[in-house]
Design an enzyme around this catalytic site. Sequence first.
Site, mmCIF file in Angstrom:
data_model
loop_
_atom_site.group_PDB
_atom_site.id
_atom_site.type_symbol
_atom_site.label_atom_id
_atom_site.label_comp_id
_atom_site.label_asym_id
_atom_site.label_seq_id
_atom_site.Cartn_x
_atom_site.Cartn_y
_atom_site.Cartn_z
ATOM 1 N N LYS A 49 0.868 -1.182 0.000
ATOM 2 C CA LYS A 49 0.000 0.000 0.000
ATOM 3 C C LYS A 49 0.905 1.232 0.000
ATOM 4 O O LYS A 49 1.531 1.571 0.994
ATOM 5 C CB LYS A 49 -0.913 0.049 1.228
ATOM 6 C CG LYS A 49 -1.985 1.120 1.030
ATOM 7 C CD LYS A 49 -2.476 1.760 2.299
ATOM 8 C CE LYS A 49 -1.664 2.861 2.829
ATOM 9 N NZ LYS A 49 -1.670 4.146 2.122
ATOM 10 N N SER B 21 5.482 8.244 9.987
ATOM 11 C CA SER B 21 5.707 9.060 11.182
ATOM 12 C C SER B 21 5.665 8.176 12.441
ATOM 13 O O SER B 21 5.088 7.087 12.429
ATOM 14 C CB SER B 21 4.633 10.137 11.255
ATOM 15 O OG SER B 21 3.368 9.531 11.207
ATOM 16 N N GLU C 267 -1.087 7.373 -0.093
ATOM 17 C CA GLU C 267 -2.189 7.854 -0.941
ATOM 18 C C GLU C 267 -1.844 9.190 -1.589
ATOM 19 O O GLU C 267 -2.494 9.615 -2.535
ATOM 20 C CB GLU C 267 -3.497 7.931 -0.147
ATOM 21 C CG GLU C 267 -3.486 8.806 1.100
ATOM 22 C CD GLU C 267 -2.992 8.086 2.357
ATOM 23 O OE1 GLU C 267 -1.977 7.369 2.281
ATOM 24 O OE2 GLU C 267 -3.607 8.255 3.425
ATOM 25 N N ARG C 268 -0.783 9.863 -1.057
ATOM 26 C CA ARG C 268 -0.420 11.163 -1.634
ATOM 27 C C ARG C 268 0.465 11.015 -2.870
ATOM 28 O O ARG C 268 0.554 11.933 -3.668
ATOM 29 C CB ARG C 268 0.278 12.014 -0.567
ATOM 30 C CG ARG C 268 -0.705 12.415 0.523
ATOM 31 C CD ARG C 268 -0.087 13.382 1.479
ATOM 32 N NE ARG C 268 0.571 12.698 2.582
ATOM 33 C CZ ARG C 268 1.161 13.318 3.593
ATOM 34 N NH1 ARG C 268 1.206 14.628 3.612
ATOM 35 N NH2 ARG C 268 1.716 12.642 4.564
ATOM 36 N N GLU D 215 9.304 16.921 15.216
ATOM 37 C CA GLU D 215 9.748 16.770 13.825
ATOM 38 C C GLU D 215 9.016 17.806 12.969
ATOM 39 O O GLU D 215 7.785 17.814 12.928
ATOM 40 C CB GLU D 215 9.424 15.358 13.332
ATOM 41 C CG GLU D 215 9.829 15.139 11.881
ATOM 42 C CD GLU D 215 9.586 13.721 11.381
ATOM 43 O OE1 GLU D 215 8.509 13.169 11.666
ATOM 44 O OE2 GLU D 215 10.479 13.181 10.696
ATOM 45 N N CYS E 186 13.963 11.496 6.198
ATOM 46 C CA CYS E 186 14.039 11.086 7.607
ATOM 47 C C CYS E 186 15.461 11.217 8.120
ATOM 48 O O CYS E 186 15.686 11.111 9.308
ATOM 49 C CB CYS E 186 13.524 9.669 7.780
ATOM 50 S SG CYS E 186 14.581 8.459 7.010
HETATM 51 P P1 NAD Z 1 2.478 8.939 7.667
HETATM 52 O O1 NAD Z 1 2.767 8.288 8.971
HETATM 53 O O2 NAD Z 1 1.468 10.020 7.637
HETATM 54 O O3 NAD Z 1 1.965 7.847 6.595
HETATM 55 C C1 NAD Z 1 2.660 6.650 6.349
HETATM 56 C C2 NAD Z 1 1.672 5.569 5.903
HETATM 57 O O4 NAD Z 1 0.777 5.287 6.982
HETATM 58 C C3 NAD Z 1 0.810 5.976 4.709
HETATM 59 O O5 NAD Z 1 0.736 4.882 3.827
HETATM 60 C C4 NAD Z 1 -0.542 6.321 5.324
HETATM 61 O O6 NAD Z 1 -1.615 5.981 4.483
HETATM 62 C C5 NAD Z 1 -0.575 5.470 6.583
HETATM 63 N N1 NAD Z 1 -1.258 6.153 7.697
HETATM 64 C C6 NAD Z 1 -1.121 7.459 8.059
HETATM 65 N N2 NAD Z 1 -1.870 7.722 9.147
HETATM 66 C C7 NAD Z 1 -2.486 6.571 9.484
HETATM 67 C C8 NAD Z 1 -3.395 6.191 10.528
HETATM 68 N N3 NAD Z 1 -3.804 7.071 11.438
HETATM 69 N N4 NAD Z 1 -3.838 4.921 10.562
HETATM 70 C C9 NAD Z 1 -3.425 4.018 9.645
HETATM 71 N N5 NAD Z 1 -2.568 4.314 8.645
HETATM 72 C C10 NAD Z 1 -2.099 5.559 8.567
HETATM 73 O O7 NAD Z 1 3.889 9.432 7.085
HETATM 74 P P2 NAD Z 1 4.174 10.371 5.829
HETATM 75 O O8 NAD Z 1 3.760 11.764 6.160
HETATM 76 O O9 NAD Z 1 3.670 9.742 4.591
HETATM 77 O O10 NAD Z 1 5.771 10.290 5.771
HETATM 78 C C11 NAD Z 1 6.627 11.131 6.499
HETATM 79 C C12 NAD Z 1 7.072 10.503 7.781
HETATM 80 O O11 NAD Z 1 7.775 9.305 7.525
HETATM 81 C C13 NAD Z 1 8.050 11.383 8.556
HETATM 82 O O12 NAD Z 1 7.731 11.302 9.923
HETATM 83 C C14 NAD Z 1 9.389 10.750 8.268
HETATM 84 O O13 NAD Z 1 10.388 10.987 9.248
HETATM 85 C C15 NAD Z 1 9.028 9.307 8.211
HETATM 86 N N6 NAD Z 1 10.009 8.523 7.489
HETATM 87 C C16 NAD Z 1 10.822 7.711 8.200
HETATM 88 C C17 NAD Z 1 11.802 6.983 7.558
HETATM 89 C C18 NAD Z 1 12.736 6.107 8.335
HETATM 90 O O14 NAD Z 1 13.460 5.355 7.740
HETATM 91 N N7 NAD Z 1 12.744 6.174 9.650
HETATM 92 C C19 NAD Z 1 11.922 7.072 6.169
HETATM 93 C C20 NAD Z 1 11.053 7.908 5.468
HETATM 94 C C21 NAD Z 1 10.086 8.630 6.138
#
Ligand code: NAD
Length: 486
Positions: A170, A223, A173-174, A379, A278
Amino acid sequence: MLNFIQGEWRPSTTTDFLPIRNPATGDTIGQTPISTLAELEQAVDAADAAFPAWRRVPVTDRVQFLFRLKTKLEDGLDDLARIITLECGKTLAESRGELRRAIENVEVACGAPILTQGYNSEDIASGIDEVMIRQPLGVCAIIAPFNFPAMIPFWFLPYAIAAGNTIVIKPSERVPMTMQKVFEMLAELELPPGVVNLINGGHDVVNAILDHPTIRAVSFVGSSAVARHVYARAAASGKRVQCQGGAKNPVIILPDADIASAAEIVAESAFGCAGQRCLAAAMAVTVGDAGAPFAEAIQAKAASRVTGDGLEAGVQMGPVISPESQARIEQLLERAIADGARPIVDGRRPAMPDRLRGNFIRPTVLSGLPIESEITRTEIFGPVLSLHEVDDISAAIALVNDGAYGNQASLFTTSGASARRFRYEAEVGNVGINVGVAAPMAFFPFSGARGSFFGDLHGQGRDAFEFFTQEKVVVERWPRAWSRTF
Ligand code: NAD
């Protein structure tokens, strides 16, 4: 966008769609279906049905698909880079860089014939042998964030299928268009139907994945708040889980560092990909006399960074992902200023050409943000760097270890002794020494610690093969085999 299930493209039956917007222009360039739970069910059923035959395909044959995938990714690199920039906003050079990392993971996964081997001991007792073999798990799910639409799924995908698993992905979605293109390439490989499945969707699909009794393992990147949720909920239904979370990465600059080169490297780390990495530097902590010259040098680097549409030549930084993200970053900056910070480079609401109605913030540098401010623990995920001064390396390391996250910390120095101490004591998963983005190569685990990682085995390399296989131990005795006369 379509789903890819059972080896075929299927439109979602949903009536719920999210617009996909070019972050630079604000133009709508597509829409993401928020697929139904029945469609997730179809994807999991397809993966489950494909598993028994796929696990029996010899590993040497399974990796042939990956060799062909590498060629397709290389041939399609420019097209894919353009799609990443269109939907995610980063520059074309950054999109190409991300794809190189994705390809590197395919290359490493081609080592599956060796990397999935177990081990054995003969005669653990007279005539009894013991063997550890690695077997695939079954259906594995991958849930990805927006900021690296190509690279991050590849921390898992090639390893999972090379080890004999079947998968459901999955994407965020963005940014669903990149995986759509990658799946066009996967479709051309003629993998057995059901080995790889793509489902577009939102939170409900994620939660249904976490609860699904057939799915054996979940790889998540996003996140920290969501990572924690995914870790707990998937574990509650008995799954193997690896969750990479958010970050707030400090860089420390010692007075003996080469300040000019440190400023250049830190600027690339803090403002590259508009700070949406990240591994982006978020706090620069100078020790003693390094403070003033570093502040002057980083200010110049931040102010001169060319910001614009990532598709255009010469642009060094694109927009942030969405208007909501821009507003969130601006609010955090206001709170930082209310707490005492001074924007010595202020990138808010920059004037951009008419065509660029997207989500722009230019590089921003804050000085005077108190360490106690909540913002130093938050963050921001945008092109913002705060400057902090401490008296010695002990105070700097304490600051690293007090942080809410533990993804990366970097040290700039010419002293081997300081570097070794830092490497030894910093409680983070990825350490940079005179390096601003300490991104592990695909043959190392992409680490992370404390508030940045939940689980034990990481993505990439040996860790990925361990994650995607079940160790089975066999103790065997064959009657008469221990007799030397047999
Ligand atoms: P996000 O947490 O908003 O979304 C990630 C995924 O989770 C998406 O597929 C989304 O559909 C799903 N999701 C979001 N909220 C949800 C919820 N409440 N319930 C169920 N599923 C949910 O993250 P983002 O904004 O797409 O990405 C940025 C974040 O990812 C930043 O915090 C960044 O630091 C982190 N990141 C971490 C790494 C790492 O290796 N540690 C790498 C890349 C990005």
